[in-house]
Design a protein around this motif. Structure first.
Motif, PDB file in Angstrom:
ATOM      1  N   THR A 168       0.835  -1.206   0.000  1.00  0.00           N
ATOM      2  CA  THR A 168       0.000   0.000   0.000  1.00  0.00           C
ATOM      3  C   THR A 168       0.870   1.255   0.000  1.00  0.00           C
ATOM      4  OG1 THR A 168      -1.997   0.938   1.026  1.00  0.00           O
ATOM      5  CG2 THR A 168      -0.276   0.190   2.531  1.00  0.00           C
ATOM      6  N   GLY A 169       0.288   2.384  -0.373  1.00  0.00           N
ATOM      7  CA  GLY A 169       1.029   3.645  -0.411  1.00  0.00           C
ATOM      8  C   GLY A 169       2.238   3.534  -1.326  1.00  0.00           C
ATOM      9  N   GLY A 170       3.369   3.947  -0.798  1.00  0.00           N
ATOM     10  CA  GLY A 170       4.594   3.948  -1.589  1.00  0.00           C
ATOM     11  C   GLY A 170       5.057   2.560  -1.987  1.00  0.00           C
ATOM     12  N   SER A 171       4.497   1.533  -1.382  1.00  0.00           N
ATOM     13  CA  SER A 171       4.874   0.174  -1.757  1.00  0.00           C
ATOM     14  C   SER A 171       4.014  -0.369  -2.891  1.00  0.00           C
ATOM     15  CB  SER A 171       4.781  -0.751  -0.526  1.00  0.00           C
ATOM     16  OG  SER A 171       5.846  -0.453   0.350  1.00  0.00           O
ATOM     17  N   SER A 218       6.544  -4.426   1.702  1.00  0.00           N
ATOM     18  CA  SER A 218       6.364  -3.495   2.816  1.00  0.00           C
ATOM     19  C   SER A 218       7.743  -3.133   3.339  1.00  0.00           C
ATOM     20  CB  SER A 218       5.534  -4.135   3.927  1.00  0.00           C
ATOM     21  OG  SER A 218       5.508  -3.294   5.054  1.00  0.00           O
ATOM     22  N   LYS A 219       8.060  -1.852   3.258  1.00  0.00           N
ATOM     23  CA  LYS A 219       9.380  -1.430   3.750  1.00  0.00           C
ATOM     24  C   LYS A 219       9.530  -1.806   5.217  1.00  0.00           C
ATOM     25  CE  LYS A 219      12.316   2.663   4.118  1.00  0.00           C
ATOM     26  NZ  LYS A 219      12.600   2.873   5.536  1.00  0.00           N
ATOM     27  N   SER A 220       8.560  -1.370   6.009  1.00  0.00           N
ATOM     28  CA  SER A 220       8.652  -1.588   7.458  1.00  0.00           C
ATOM     29  C   SER A 220       8.421  -3.044   7.832  1.00  0.00           C
ATOM     30  CB  SER A 220       7.605  -0.732   8.171  1.00  0.00           C
ATOM     31  OG  SER A 220       6.306  -1.111   7.735  1.00  0.00           O
ATOM     32  N   GLY A 221       7.612  -3.724   7.035  1.00  0.00           N
ATOM     33  CA  GLY A 221       7.234  -5.101   7.378  1.00  0.00           C
ATOM     34  C   GLY A 221       6.215  -5.158   8.500  1.00  0.00           C
ATOM     35  N   THR A 263       3.139  -3.039   8.315  1.00  0.00           N
ATOM     36  CA  THR A 263       1.873  -2.405   7.926  1.00  0.00           C
ATOM     37  C   THR A 263       0.719  -3.403   7.992  1.00  0.00           C
ATOM     38  OG1 THR A 263       3.091  -0.864   6.539  1.00  0.00           O
ATOM     39  CG2 THR A 263       0.758  -1.100   6.057  1.00  0.00           C
ATOM     40  N   THR A 311      -1.065  -4.546   4.711  1.00  0.00           N
ATOM     41  CA  THR A 311      -0.296  -5.438   3.830  1.00  0.00           C
ATOM     42  C   THR A 311      -0.172  -6.830   4.443  1.00  0.00           C
ATOM     43  OG1 THR A 311       0.882  -3.506   3.025  1.00  0.00           O
ATOM     44  CG2 THR A 311       1.897  -5.647   2.569  1.00  0.00           C
ATOM     45  N   GLY A 315       9.100   4.952   1.212  1.00  0.00           N
ATOM     46  CA  GLY A 315       8.165   4.321   0.285  1.00  0.00           C
ATOM     47  C   GLY A 315       7.831   5.175  -0.926  1.00  0.00           C
ATOM     48  N   ARG A 316       7.420   6.427  -0.699  1.00  0.00           N
ATOM     49  CA  ARG A 316       6.962   7.238  -1.834  1.00  0.00           C
ATOM     50  C   ARG A 316       8.090   7.725  -2.724  1.00  0.00           C
ATOM     51  NH1 ARG A 316       6.113   9.434   2.982  1.00  0.00           N
ATOM     52  NH2 ARG A 316       7.179  11.358   3.542  1.00  0.00           N
ATOM     53  N   GLN A 351       0.179  11.053  -3.624  1.00  0.00           N
ATOM     54  CA  GLN A 351       0.753  10.574  -2.366  1.00  0.00           C
ATOM     55  C   GLN A 351       2.067  11.283  -2.062  1.00  0.00           C
ATOM     56  OE1 GLN A 351       2.948   7.051  -2.170  1.00  0.00           O
ATOM     57  NE2 GLN A 351       2.915   6.982   0.038  1.00  0.00           N
ATOM     58  N   GLU A 407       1.897  13.318   1.410  1.00  0.00           N
ATOM     59  CA  GLU A 407       2.633  12.820   2.583  1.00  0.00           C
ATOM     60  C   GLU A 407       3.946  13.553   2.818  1.00  0.00           C
ATOM     61  OE1 GLU A 407       1.312   8.278   3.678  1.00  0.00           O
ATOM     62  OE2 GLU A 407       3.225   8.549   2.688  1.00  0.00           O
ATOM     63  N   GLN A 454       6.439  10.790   7.980  1.00  0.00           N
ATOM     64  CA  GLN A 454       4.973  10.860   7.943  1.00  0.00           C
ATOM     65  C   GLN A 454       4.440  10.535   9.337  1.00  0.00           C
ATOM     66  OE1 GLN A 454       6.579   8.853   5.443  1.00  0.00           O
ATOM     67  NE2 GLN A 454       6.837   7.228   6.935  1.00  0.00           N
ATOM     68  N   LYS A 487      -1.710   4.458  12.307  1.00  0.00           N
ATOM     69  CA  LYS A 487      -1.365   3.032  12.291  1.00  0.00           C
ATOM     70  C   LYS A 487      -1.396   2.476  13.717  1.00  0.00           C
ATOM     71  CE  LYS A 487       1.743   2.814   8.217  1.00  0.00           C
ATOM     72  NZ  LYS A 487       3.099   2.551   7.753  1.00  0.00           N
TER      73      LYS A 487
HETATM   74  O1  PA5 Z   1       5.588   6.658   1.523  1.00  0.00           O
HETATM   75  C1  PA5 Z   1       5.502   6.047   2.568  1.00  0.00           C
HETATM   76  O2  PA5 Z   1       6.454   5.957   3.342  1.00  0.00           O
HETATM   77  C2  PA5 Z   1       4.209   5.355   2.960  1.00  0.00           C
HETATM   78  O3  PA5 Z   1       3.176   5.683   2.108  1.00  0.00           O
HETATM   79  C3  PA5 Z   1       4.404   3.852   2.932  1.00  0.00           C
HETATM   80  O4  PA5 Z   1       4.814   3.481   1.636  1.00  0.00           O
HETATM   81  C4  PA5 Z   1       3.135   3.111   3.301  1.00  0.00           C
HETATM   82  O5  PA5 Z   1       2.659   3.532   4.552  1.00  0.00           O
HETATM   83  C5  PA5 Z   1       3.406   1.611   3.367  1.00  0.00           C
HETATM   84  O6  PA5 Z   1       4.439   1.352   4.271  1.00  0.00           O
HETATM   85  P1  PA5 Z   1       5.258   0.024   4.223  1.00  0.00           P
HETATM   86  O7  PA5 Z   1       5.971  -0.028   2.933  1.00  0.00           O
HETATM   87  O8  PA5 Z   1       6.177   0.100   5.399  1.00  0.00           O
HETATM   88  O9  PA5 Z   1       4.273  -1.101   4.351  1.00  0.00           O
END
Ligand code: PA5
Length: 423
Positions: free
Chosen positions: A78-81, A132-135, A137, A140, A191-192, A272, A276, A404, A411
């Motif tokens: 989701t989002g940047g991912s 998922s960057k953070s792992g 979310t 996701t 992510g973005r 986005q 953000e 962000q 979250k």
């Molecule tokens: O741009 C960002 O940092 C956010 O939009 C993330 O991409 C988004 O919240 C998803 O996060 P993550 O990749 O950790 O699941």
């Protein structure tokens, strides 16, 4: 046409020049800092992605392995991912299909839509890429659970791959439990700003798209911006103009009106990025996307004659002249002679131009961007143009483009509401 010519030919006009000299000077200084940091191997990581080549052979191999096994890939994230890959696929592979391979996205936990999407898949020939960057979310992870629920036991190892940053996280643990393959998300890349990393490029390569061209186009756009000399290059000029208009005229909304359905997902990626990156500390510019020509019949009245609180970018791609022309006889007979000899493409181009001109004639600040080609290089350049513009705008507003904190708050609340531990 290269993005340079395209972007250089874009005109940026405004009803006001207030503050623009001072902001132009500050934008030039912000740009000079970015350039200096980049040359010293520091600064925002997305700048360095343009020159990264070491990762490409691995990504190409991964993509080949996926293509050898599957015909369809679902990106979970989701989002940047997700939005970067959506923008690439939308622009370069109409219908998200290319060479017999298809791509789709699970980026929303709407249960009905997820069920429908999973029902429609041929699971034998579908692979899943959870990003998922953070792992951590929740959306996701939950979407990954929903997919695993569908796959028969034992199939998950083969069908699901993960992209997550190094270090312990729920997603890493899930991958380890499944014995599934994991690729590292760059921990220094937000992510973005990750579209030119494996996050955007692996799905693109699955479709057989030109990942090297995307990076090359971004590198060219960056070089043009950094080497502009005394001229304020487009990303810095636009940032200065946006902040000047926001400060002195209360023009705090930026509408990106795209002409070309292929560019719509790009608009969502941009929305986005701007939302953000800039929306913090009580500051920000509100990004709005609009679709030409459809929204001419929905939003344009407001844009032209409503509150003068918006800046406009009208972005269009030149349509290939492949469609038939409308017969003059029929057009004359119906009293619409102006359509005779025209085509959907020529009408579309005229509509985009007319929208930009109307906005200008109504005294609205408008920028016109026209892409002569929508290829990987041009798109890479466009990503870079808007990332630089956003980072320079953040500098002028005095906000950190790369965090962000308010989203993180939301979250945490979700976890609390579901009975998880409050962090
Ligand atoms: O741009 C960002 O940092 C956010 O939009 C993330 O991409 C988004 O919240 C998803 O996060 P993550 O990749 O950790 O699941």
């Amino acid at each position: 046409m290269s993005p340079q010519e395209t972007l250089a030919s874009a005109s940026l006009t405004s009803s006001s020049n207030d503050d623009s000299i001072e902001l132009g000077r500050r934008a030039a200084a912000a740009l000079a800092r970015l350039k200096q940091e980049f040359r010293e191997g520091r600064g925002p990581r997305f700048l360095h992605m343009t020159h990264a080549r070491d990762d490409l052979p691995t990504l190409e191999r991964e993509a080949e392995a996926l293509r050898a096994r599957f015909r369809h890939l679902v990106v979970i994230g989701t989002g940047g991912s997700s939005l970067g890959a959506q923008a690439i696929a939308g622009a370069l592979a109409p219908g998200r299909v290319s060479g017999g391979y298809g791509l789709s996205f699970l980026d929303n936990v709407d249960p009905e839509a997820v069920t429908r999407a999973l029902d429609a898949l041929d699971l034998d020939t579908t692979g899943f890429l959870a990003i998922s960057k953070s792992g951590t979310t929740a959306e996701t992870l939950a979407l990954s659970f929903a997919v695993l629920d569908r796959l028969q036991k034992g199939r998950a190892t083969d069908h699901v791959r993960f992209v997550v940053e190094p270090g312990d996280s729920p997603m890493r643990r899930l991958a380890a439990r499944l014995g599934a393959s994991v690729l590292d998300h760059d921990p220094n890349l937000g992510g973005r700003f990750s579209v030119l990393s494996l996050v955007g490029l692996l799905p693109a390569l699955f479709l057989g798209l030109d990942a090297r061209g995307l990076r090359a186009g971004a590198a060219e756009a960056m070089a043009r911006t950094f080497d502009a000399g005394d001229v304020l290059p487009p990303p810095a000029e636009a940032a200065a103009r946006l902040v000047a208009l926001a400060g002195t005229h209360g023009i705090g909304t930026h509408v990106l009106m795209t002409y070309g359905d292929a560019l719509e997902p790009f608009g969502l990626w941009w929305r986005q990025l701007v939302g953000e990156s800039l929306g913090k500390d009580g500051k920000g510019i509100t990004p709005v996307t609009a679709r030409g020509t459809t929204d001419q019949h929905s939003q344009l009245q407001l844009y032209l004659a409503g509150p003068a609180d918006k800046f406009f970018t009208v972005l269009s791609a030149t349509a290939p002249a492949v469609e038939p022309r409308f017969g003059r006889g029929l057009a004359d007979a119906l009293g619409v002679a102006y359509l005779g000899g025209q085509s959907l493409g020529s009408l579309f181009a005229a509509e985009a131009e007319a929208t930009a001109r109307s906005l200008l004639e109504y005294g609205r600040p408008v920028r016109r961007l026209t892409l002569d080609t929508t290829d990987a290089r041009t798109l890479g350049g466009l990503f870079m143009q808007f990332m630089l513009e956003t980072v320079i705008t953040a500098d002028l507003l005095g906000v950190n483009a790369f965090d962000q904190p308010a989203v993180e708050h939301g979250k945490r609340l979700v976890i609390e509401m579901l009975g998880g531990v409050k962090s």
